[in-house]
Motif scaffolding. Structure first.
Motif, PDB file in Angstrom:
ATOM      1  N   UNK A   1      42.516  44.156  46.064  1.00 54.16           N
ATOM      2  CA  UNK A   1      42.841  45.546  46.355  1.00 54.16           C
ATOM      3  C   UNK A   1      42.595  46.424  44.676  1.00 54.16           C
ATOM      4  N   UNK A   2      43.105  45.634  43.661  1.00 52.19           N
ATOM      5  CA  UNK A   2      42.755  45.934  42.280  1.00 52.19           C
ATOM      6  C   UNK A   2      41.461  45.958  41.979  1.00 52.19           C
ATOM      7  N   UNK A   3      40.590  44.980  42.490  1.00 52.86           N
ATOM      8  CA  UNK A   3      39.147  45.124  42.150  1.00 52.86           C
ATOM      9  C   UNK A   3      38.444  46.161  42.915  1.00 52.86           C
ATOM     10  N   UNK A   4      39.025  46.506  43.921  1.00 55.15           N
ATOM     11  CA  UNK A   4      38.327  47.543  44.959  1.00 55.15           C
ATOM     12  C   UNK A   4      38.602  48.902  44.404  1.00 55.15           C
ATOM     13  N   UNK A   5      39.909  49.158  43.986  1.00 52.13           N
ATOM     14  CA  UNK A   5      40.319  50.194  43.249  1.00 52.13           C
ATOM     15  C   UNK A   5      39.539  50.701  41.940  1.00 52.13           C
ATOM     16  N   UNK A   6      39.191  49.606  41.386  1.00 47.66           N
ATOM     17  CA  UNK A   6      38.539  49.781  39.899  1.00 47.66           C
ATOM     18  C   UNK A   6      36.946  49.322  39.986  1.00 47.66           C
ATOM     19  N   UNK A   7      36.264  50.023  41.139  1.00 45.68           N
ATOM     20  CA  UNK A   7      35.068  49.489  41.314  1.00 45.68           C
ATOM     21  C   UNK A   7      34.145  49.651  40.421  1.00 45.68           C
ATOM     22  N   UNK A   8      34.161  50.623  39.593  1.00 51.02           N
ATOM     23  CA  UNK A   8      33.187  50.807  38.178  1.00 51.02           C
ATOM     24  C   UNK A   8      33.833  50.114  37.018  1.00 51.02           C
ATOM     25  N   UNK A   9      33.360  49.025  36.830  1.00 55.41           N
ATOM     26  CA  UNK A   9      33.731  47.929  35.826  1.00 55.41           C
ATOM     27  C   UNK A   9      33.358  48.474  34.530  1.00 55.41           C
ATOM     28  N   UNK A  10      33.752  48.391  33.275  1.00 58.54           N
ATOM     29  CA  UNK A  10      33.360  48.796  32.204  1.00 58.54           C
ATOM     30  C   UNK A  10      32.572  47.483  31.552  1.00 58.54           C
ATOM     31  N   UNK A  11      32.720  46.240  31.837  1.00 66.32           N
ATOM     32  CA  UNK A  11      32.055  45.196  31.310  1.00 66.32           C
ATOM     33  C   UNK A  11      31.132  44.517  32.427  1.00 66.32           C
ATOM     34  N   UNK A  12      30.181  43.826  32.134  1.00 65.42           N
ATOM     35  CA  UNK A  12      29.315  43.602  32.869  1.00 65.42           C
ATOM     36  C   UNK A  12      29.734  41.975  33.478  1.00 65.42           C
ATOM     37  N   UNK A  13      30.603  41.434  32.754  1.00 65.42           N
ATOM     38  CA  UNK A  13      30.846  40.084  33.338  1.00 65.42           C
ATOM     39  C   UNK A  13      32.286  40.223  33.609  1.00 65.42           C
ATOM     40  N   UNK A  14      32.836  39.112  34.533  1.00 69.95           N
ATOM     41  CA  UNK A  14      34.003  38.873  34.886  1.00 69.95           C
ATOM     42  C   UNK A  14      34.431  37.373  34.787  1.00 69.95           C
ATOM     43  N   UNK A  15      35.715  36.878  34.333  1.00 67.30           N
ATOM     44  CA  UNK A  15      36.177  35.771  34.150  1.00 67.30           C
ATOM     45  C   UNK A  15      37.360  35.387  35.419  1.00 67.30           C
ATOM     46  N   UNK A  16      36.886  34.371  36.255  1.00 59.54           N
ATOM     47  CA  UNK A  16      37.586  33.961  37.205  1.00 59.54           C
ATOM     48  C   UNK A  16      38.154  32.479  37.032  1.00 59.54           C
ATOM     49  N   UNK A  17      39.402  32.418  37.072  1.00 57.06           N
ATOM     50  CA  UNK A  17      40.156  31.160  36.542  1.00 57.06           C
ATOM     51  C   UNK A  17      40.682  30.147  37.765  1.00 57.06           C
ATOM     52  N   UNK A  18      41.168  29.156  37.686  1.00 58.51           N
ATOM     53  CA  UNK A  18      41.800  28.813  38.593  1.00 58.51           C
ATOM     54  C   UNK A  18      41.122  28.325  40.003  1.00 58.51           C
ATOM     55  N   UNK A  19      39.643  28.044  40.125  1.00 53.93           N
ATOM     56  CA  UNK A  19      39.126  27.750  41.162  1.00 53.93           C
ATOM     57  C   UNK A  19      38.068  26.589  40.889  1.00 53.93           C
ATOM     58  N   UNK A  20      38.012  25.705  41.854  1.00 51.55           N
ATOM     59  CA  UNK A  20      36.721  24.652  41.820  1.00 51.55           C
ATOM     60  C   UNK A  20      35.970  24.922  42.774  1.00 51.55           C
ATOM     61  N   UNK A  21      34.916  25.660  42.403  1.00 50.06           N
ATOM     62  CA  UNK A  21      33.856  26.113  43.824  1.00 50.06           C
ATOM     63  C   UNK A  21      32.433  26.000  43.003  1.00 50.06           C
ATOM     64  N   UNK A  22      31.654  26.308  43.684  1.00 50.62           N
ATOM     65  CA  UNK A  22      30.138  26.288  43.248  1.00 50.62           C
ATOM     66  C   UNK A  22      29.838  27.623  42.934  1.00 50.62           C
ATOM     67  N   UNK A  23      28.622  27.773  42.154  1.00 52.19           N
ATOM     68  CA  UNK A  23      27.720  29.126  41.846  1.00 52.19           C
ATOM     69  C   UNK A  23      27.631  29.890  43.001  1.00 52.19           C
ATOM     70  N   UNK A  24      26.993  29.286  44.054  1.00 52.18           N
ATOM     71  CA  UNK A  24      26.758  29.974  45.296  1.00 52.18           C
ATOM     72  C   UNK A  24      28.186  30.729  45.899  1.00 52.18           C
ATOM     73  N   UNK A  25      29.002  29.820  46.116  1.00 50.16           N
ATOM     74  CA  UNK A  25      30.163  30.494  46.742  1.00 50.16           C
ATOM     75  C   UNK A  25      30.964  31.543  46.030  1.00 50.16           C
ATOM     76  N   UNK A  26      30.911  31.286  44.932  1.00 47.36           N
ATOM     77  CA  UNK A  26      31.301  32.510  43.828  1.00 47.36           C
ATOM     78  C   UNK A  26      30.502  33.781  43.779  1.00 47.36           C
ATOM     79  N   UNK A  27      29.331  33.679  43.899  1.00 50.42           N
ATOM     80  CA  UNK A  27      28.285  34.623  44.073  1.00 50.42           C
ATOM     81  C   UNK A  27      28.520  35.398  45.507  1.00 50.42           C
ATOM     82  N   UNK A  28      28.739  34.423  46.530  1.00 53.67           N
ATOM     83  CA  UNK A  28      28.947  35.219  47.996  1.00 53.67           C
ATOM     84  C   UNK A  28      30.169  35.693  48.001  1.00 53.67           C
ATOM     85  N   UNK A  29      31.404  35.221  47.317  1.00 53.40           N
ATOM     86  CA  UNK A  29      32.548  35.820  47.113  1.00 53.40           C
ATOM     87  C   UNK A  29      32.486  37.297  46.831  1.00 53.40           C
TER      88      UNK A  29
END
Length: 99
Positions: free
Chosen positions: A23-51
């Motif tokens: 909900x927070x990400x959706x409300x602030x859909x215009x990000x000021x930085x081009x990159x995000x840091x996502x922690x606490x996951x053990x996933x793959x590049x493709x699954x992260x991109x899909x999410x």
């Protein structure tokens, strides 16, 4: 709601905390930085991109693996020469006053 359950399936977690983060990400859909840091996951590049793709065009998704943490998790509570070992990152040695 469907998106939160999709995130839950992709990242293997429950949906309650994820719903508030989405909900927070959706409300602030215009990000000021081009990159995000996502922690606490053990996933793959493709699954992260899909999410994150429902929020817009994703140029790149990269999962960074901390090899120290991986080694610690894989080696903790293992037997070595009959002893159970536990692995922690080394800390700098504290200086001692001369004796």
């Amino acid at each position: 709601m469907a998106l939160a359950s999709r995130f839950g399936r992709v990242f293997g977690g429950s949906g309650s905390i994820l719903k508030s983060q989405l909900a927070f990400i959706h409300q602030s859909s215009t990000l000021t930085t081009p990159k995000l840091f996502v922690s606490g996951t053990q996933t793959t590049d493709d699954k992260l991109k899909e999410a994150f793709s429902p929020f817009g065009h994703i140029l790149d998704a990269k999962v960074i693996i901390d090899r120290v943490i991986v080694a610690k998790e894989e080696m903790n509570a293992k037997f070595l020469d009959g002893w159970v070992i536990f692995v922690d990152p080394a800390k700098p040695r504290e200086s001692r006053p001369p004796s």
